[in-house]
Structures are given as structure tokens and as C-alpha cells.
Scaffold this active site. Structure first.
Site, PDB file in Angstrom:
ATOM      1  N   ASP A 377       0.832  -1.195   0.000  1.00  0.00           N
ATOM      2  CA  ASP A 377       0.000   0.000   0.000  1.00  0.00           C
ATOM      3  C   ASP A 377       0.870   1.250   0.000  1.00  0.00           C
ATOM      4  O   ASP A 377       1.187   1.818   1.033  1.00  0.00           O
ATOM      5  CB  ASP A 377      -0.938  -0.047   1.203  1.00  0.00           C
ATOM      6  CG  ASP A 377      -1.689  -1.363   1.234  1.00  0.00           C
ATOM      7  OD1 ASP A 377      -2.275  -1.706   0.194  1.00  0.00           O
ATOM      8  OD2 ASP A 377      -1.656  -2.056   2.251  1.00  0.00           O
ATOM      9  N   THR A 378       1.203   1.666  -1.207  1.00  0.00           N
ATOM     10  CA  THR A 378       2.186   2.703  -1.461  1.00  0.00           C
ATOM     11  C   THR A 378       1.676   3.510  -2.644  1.00  0.00           C
ATOM     12  O   THR A 378       0.651   3.187  -3.224  1.00  0.00           O
ATOM     13  CB  THR A 378       3.546   2.040  -1.766  1.00  0.00           C
ATOM     14  OG1 THR A 378       3.884   1.171  -0.680  1.00  0.00           O
ATOM     15  CG2 THR A 378       4.672   3.017  -1.964  1.00  0.00           C
TER      16      THR A 378
END
Length: 569
Positions: A377-378
Site C-alpha cells: 500500500d504505497t
């Protein structure tokens, strides 16, 4: 791919050539002459393009886009996060701005109760203390990194590049299905924090797609940053608020930690592949080292002749990935704490040794180091201007919504970067005060004749650098267009499991299983890739893939010819 694909093919048409699986591009690329901004949200791409249209450079645009993403993609990125920015200046120099988070001064190797030594659960700790809540929070570096990038290489003032982000936060923005889904999937942890619950779970239900989300508290914090710069957090009122809130919750990040944080400037890792130069970030990022290593291994095979998506091609990729992950444990720690053998791992001779052990018909069990775990989750931005400046930057708060902690009264979401450390004492990646987290972030550039040809990156945790590798192979060996390269189906492997995206057909999966691979079907491998191609005519082509809300925005046209005006008779 045996034959070069026709660049004139209509996007959206199914791709199918000899020895190639069929897949369909879902998005359209953009082309321009004076600048390109590609991010994972249209409003962030708009913010970056606004800076270019106002006369700013790629650095101004990238920083504007990142601040905008903290508003509209809050589950992915924030000023309390960390990341890397790979910069190519108009003069041709490369540098990496390392704003990765560090362990607080009060952190220690045994601060968590580790529950397992098994690969799948290696990072599990009692009460998920390293994943959710105040003890999961590391010292943030993103804000100081962005401000330093702007100060050193930008042309615009911080308040000006932050204006779009402040506007989005003040007036609100339309929630995308992507954000709404992320909220729904993490509602239990979001509900633990009163501020996050009020923001994202109105009426105890996930905020719906199409609704308007206003972030007034965060707008005030952004205005404070615009006024004071990074000092607002690292030596000012936002830092005081953070320390006060975390102390009440049992966290350990202090104002002293914030004041002591320093951005690092690092030299890129360089390699070569079939006449192209590869440039990427060094440790504590594993991407530059291991992408070069894997390309060195693949260089000994005629990858293009095997065909994209064939069983033989995927098997070769899987073996190269497995080798890289077997070596990765010694090349991902903070180089201030661990001696990293970069020269050995990126050498052609070492690649030849590893290549010689590959069996083209059977999967091998490669010797592995300690298991690693990172969040997918970037976010990522890729920006270029007409002067030759290029910024490739990957940033994150680690897991979706980070530690699921919002600092009271500020609207700032805290990271959970402590999850990236090994919770067991005694390893290269164990916790130590001031130690930087390791990362798989891969803001990569591919050069030819000292000119940038491609710049790309993506989110996706451990799957980032293998996915970046595959895009590079797609472009060089399979001669795909940029849009095809970023949207093409991906694979990933570690621990004997080979993940395949849906577009890889059953016959290929069966052939890989017969070679000894344990096949697992997944809806996607890693996240939305953002990329720019620089063609021989000086035009820029931007592409984003179906795995996120990615949007390329190009700038063309320009000012009127000098001396041209109108007079009134």
C-alpha cells in the site's frame, strides 16, 4: 515476442502475437512535448501539471503531486510517511533523495513479542503491536524529504506547490471506488481511532464512492507546513501535537526524534542490459541492486525469442526472481548498520555463476535468507519537464492507512513503518535506534546513449522491484509499447509459490506446474505502475495501468512567438 508490435495499434485491442499470451490494455496513454505527469490519482496529476503550466519544473510538479496525494489518496501516502525520490537533472546527474523512516530513539530489538519463525507468519507479534497502533509508528521522513527536494532542485515556493493540496482538503474531493473499497476492507482498524472513524466511517458505514470528503483539520496542518516548511513537523507545532498524542496512546516517537531526523542523498546503483543503462536506488532499497542482478542473469538468455507469457519465459523470470530473493537478505539493510556487498551482487561474473545453476525445465529450490515482509500500500509519481529534469518517486505510510492512527487535531495519518523491521533480535534487519527501514521501492530509469528512455515505478511491497523488472524486460526484450509494458500480466514468486495474474492462461499455468512451480492465482501482482517514455523526437509518452486510478497528464503547446502582439487600429 518474436516480432515487434505495431505502435499504431489501437489501445484496447487485444494483444496477441506468436509465443505471446493475449491481454487487453484498459487505459489510454498520453503524449506531449513540454511535460508529463503520471500519478495514481487524476487530481494529483492535475496538481503537478498546474505547476508545469505555471512555469515550474519537474521537481515542483512532483512535490505538488505528492502533497495532493496525501489528501486524495490518504490510505497510501502522507507527510508522516517515508519514501525515495530518484532525480535526473537537466544536466544529466542522478541522485536519490532518501526520506525513508527510521526507528525511534527508544526503540529496541526486543520491543515486540514475536510469535513465529514460519515464513508466512514471521512478522506476527503479540496484539499486532508492530502493525496497528502507536508502537507501529516510526520517525517520519517524507515531509523533510519533499521539502529538501524542492529546496535543492525546484524553482517554486513551497506555498505555491502546496496550494492544490490545500484546496482539495478545504473544499473536499469526490471519493473514488478505490478509496471507498480500501476503507471498507480496513473498517475494523479504522474504527479503533475516533478521528479516522469520523472521517471515513460516517454513520458507522464506509464512506461511499461519489460522496465528497472534506479534510478541514488536515487543510490547517498543510497551511502550517506551507508557512513554516518541514520545521512545522520536525521542530514546531505539528511535532508537538504528534508527541503529545502518541505519549497519551503509549507511542515512543518524540520531538527529539523528529528534530534529529536527516534526509540522506545517495548515489544510484548502475548496471547494463543489452545496450541500455539501468539506474535505480541503492540500499536500504533492494530494487537497484536486485533489478541489475536479475537483468545480468537474464542477459545470458534470448528472452525475446521465448515469447512474452510463454511457460519457458515465465519459468526463467521465476528462477531469476527466486535467486534475487535468496540473496536479498544481505542487501536490504541500512548501509549505516550493515556492510552491503553491492559490487558483488551487481557484477556480471556473479550473475554468470547463478545463471549456470538454472535448469530450463525444472524449478529449483534456491537457498533463501530470512523472510521479508512489506505492505503493498504505497504510491508512485513519475514526472518529466521540457528541460530534461525527471523525477521518479515512490512514497508510502506503509500499510493501508498506516498504523490506523490519526494525530488528534491535525488530520495527519501516521505510518506503521516499524512493521518492516524484523521483530526478532539478532538479524541484519532487527530494530535499532535510528536505523532506516529497508524497502523494495523501485523508482527506476533506463538510459540509452546517456539519454533517459524510460522512467517508471509502482507500489506493491515485495512485489515492486520484480514488477519493475518485468516492465523493463517487456520494453527491451519483448519490444512492447509503454502502455502494454505497464499493463501486461505479471508474475511473482517467493517461498516456492508462483503467483500468476488472471490473463495468463490455463495451459501456461499447467506447463509451469509440470516444471515444479506451485501455482497460485491472484487478482493482481503489485499496484498501479506509472511510466514515461522519452522518444527520439523529444516527445514524452505517459502511461498508467489498470491496477490503480493512474492518470497521465501531458503538457504541449506553449507561449506565443516572441515579439508577436496585437494593436488596436
Amino acid at each position: 515476442m518474436a516480432a515487434r508490435l505495431a505502435r499504431a495499434r489501437t489501445y484496447g485491442e487485444t494483444m496477441k502475437t506468436p509465443n505471446t499470451i493475449a491481454f487487453q490494455c484498459e487505459k489510454q496513454p498520453a503524449s506531449a512535448s513540454r511535460g508529463m505527469v503520471v500519478t495514481n490519482h487524476p487530481l494529483a496529476s492535475s496538481a503537478g501539471a498546474q505547476m508545469l503550466l505555471e512555469g515550474g519544473n519537474a521537481i515542483d510538479a512532483a512535490v505538488a503531486a505528492l502533497f495532493a496525494l496525501t489528501v486524495v489518496e490518504p490510505m497510501m501516502v502522507g507527510v508522516l510517511g517515508g519514501g525515495l525520490a530518484h532525480l535526473r537533472t537537466a544536466e544529466g546527474e542522478h541522485t536519490v533523495i532518501d526520506g525513508l523512516s527510521t526507528a525511534p530513539g527508544a526503540a529496541r530489538a526486543d520491543m515486540y513479542e514475536a510469535l513465529s519463525t514460519e515464513l508466512a507468519t514471521y512478522r506476527d507479534t503479540r496484539d499486532q503491536a508492530n502493525l496497528v497502533g502507536p508502537l507501529a509508528i516510526a520517525v517520519p521522513g517524507a515531509l523533510r524529504g519533499w521539502c529538501e527536494l524542492l529546496d535543492r532542485h525546484g524553482t517554486m515556493r513551497l506555498p505555491d506547490v502546496m496550494e492544490p493540496a490545500i484546496r482539495y482538503a478545504r473544499r473536499g474531493f469526490v471519493v473514488t471506488p478505490y478509496l471507498s473499497t480500501c476503507v471498507a476492507e480496513n473498517s475494523a482498524n479504522l474504527a479503533r481511532d475516533a478521528g479516522l472513524a469520523s472521517l471515513f466511517l460516517p454513520g458507522a458505514a464506509p464512506i461511499s464512492a461519489g460522496s465528497r470528503l472534506v479534510r478541514a483539520e488536515y487543510a490547517a496542518s498543510l497551511e502550517e507546513i506551507a508557512r513554516l516548511g518541514a520545521a512545522a513537523l520536525h521542530d514546531g507545532p505539528l511535532g508537538e501535537a504528534l508527541e503529545r498524542d502518541l505519549e497519551a496512546r503509549g507511542g515512543i516517537v518524540t520531538r527529539a526524534d523528529l528534530a534529529a531526523y536527516a534526509v540522506k542523498q545517495r548515489e544510484v546503483v548502475r548496471g547494463s542490459y543489452r545496450g541500455f543503462e539501468i539506474a535505480g536506488p541503492p540500499p536500504p532499497s533492494s530494487s537497484g541492486v536486485h533489478i541489475v542482478q536479475m537483468l545480468n542473469i537474464l542477459e545470458g538468455f534470448d528472452v525475446g525469442a521465448l515469447g512474452f507469457g510463454s511457460a519457458a519465459s515465465i519459468h526463467l523470470l521465476a528462477e531469476a526472481l527466486s535467486i534475487a530473493f535468496a540473496d536479498r537478505a544481505v542487501a536490504t539493510a541500512d548501509p549505516d548498520f550493515v556492510d552491503v556487498p553491492v559490487a558483488t551482487l551487481t557484477s556480471k561474473s556473479y550473475a554468470a555463476e547463478r545463471r549456470a545453476a538454472i535448469d530450463p525445465t525444472r524449478a529449483r529450490s534456491w537457498r533463501s535468507g530470512l523472510p521479508r515482509a512489506e505492505s503493498p500500500d504505497t504510491t508512485h509519481v513519475t514526472v518529466a519537464d521540457a528541460s530534461g529534469n525527471v523525477v521518479c518517486s515512490t512514497q508510502t505510510i506503509n500499510s493501508l492507512f498506516g498504523a490506523c492512527v490519526q494525530i488528534a487535531g491535525t488530520g495527519m495519518l501516521a505510518n506503521n513503518y516499524m512493521f518492516n523491521f524484523d521483530p526478532h533480535p539478532g538479524s541484519a534487519l532487527s530494530i535499532a535506534p535510528g536505523k532506516r527501514v529497508f524497502t523494495s521501492m523501485a523508482p527506476m530509469m533506463v538510459l540509452q546513449d546517456d539519454r533517459v528512455r524510460y522512467a517508471l515505478g509502482l507500489p506493491g511491497g515485495l512485489r515492486i522491484f520484480p514488477s519493475a523488472l518485468q516492465a523493463i524486460v517487456n520494453l527491451i526484450d519483448h519490444r512492447m509499447s509503454l502502455q502494454e509494458a505497464v499493463e501486461a500480466p505479471r508474475v511473482w514468486t517467493e517461498g516456492g509459490v508462483l503467483e500468476l495474474e488472471p490473463a495468463i492462461d490455463g495451459a501456461v499455468a499447467d506447463a509451469l506446474a509440470a516444471m515444479g512451480h506451485r501455482i497460485v492465482r491472484v487478482p493482481r501482482v503489485a499496484g498501479g505502475m506509472n511510466a514515461i517514455e522519452f522518444d527520439a523526437n523529444g516527445r514524452l509518452h505517459g502511461a498508467a495501468c489498470w491496477r490503480a486510478d493512474g492518470t497521465p497528464v501531458g503538457v504541449a503547446g506553449g507561449l506565443a512567438r516572441k515579439g508577436v502582439g496585437f494593436s488596436i487600429a
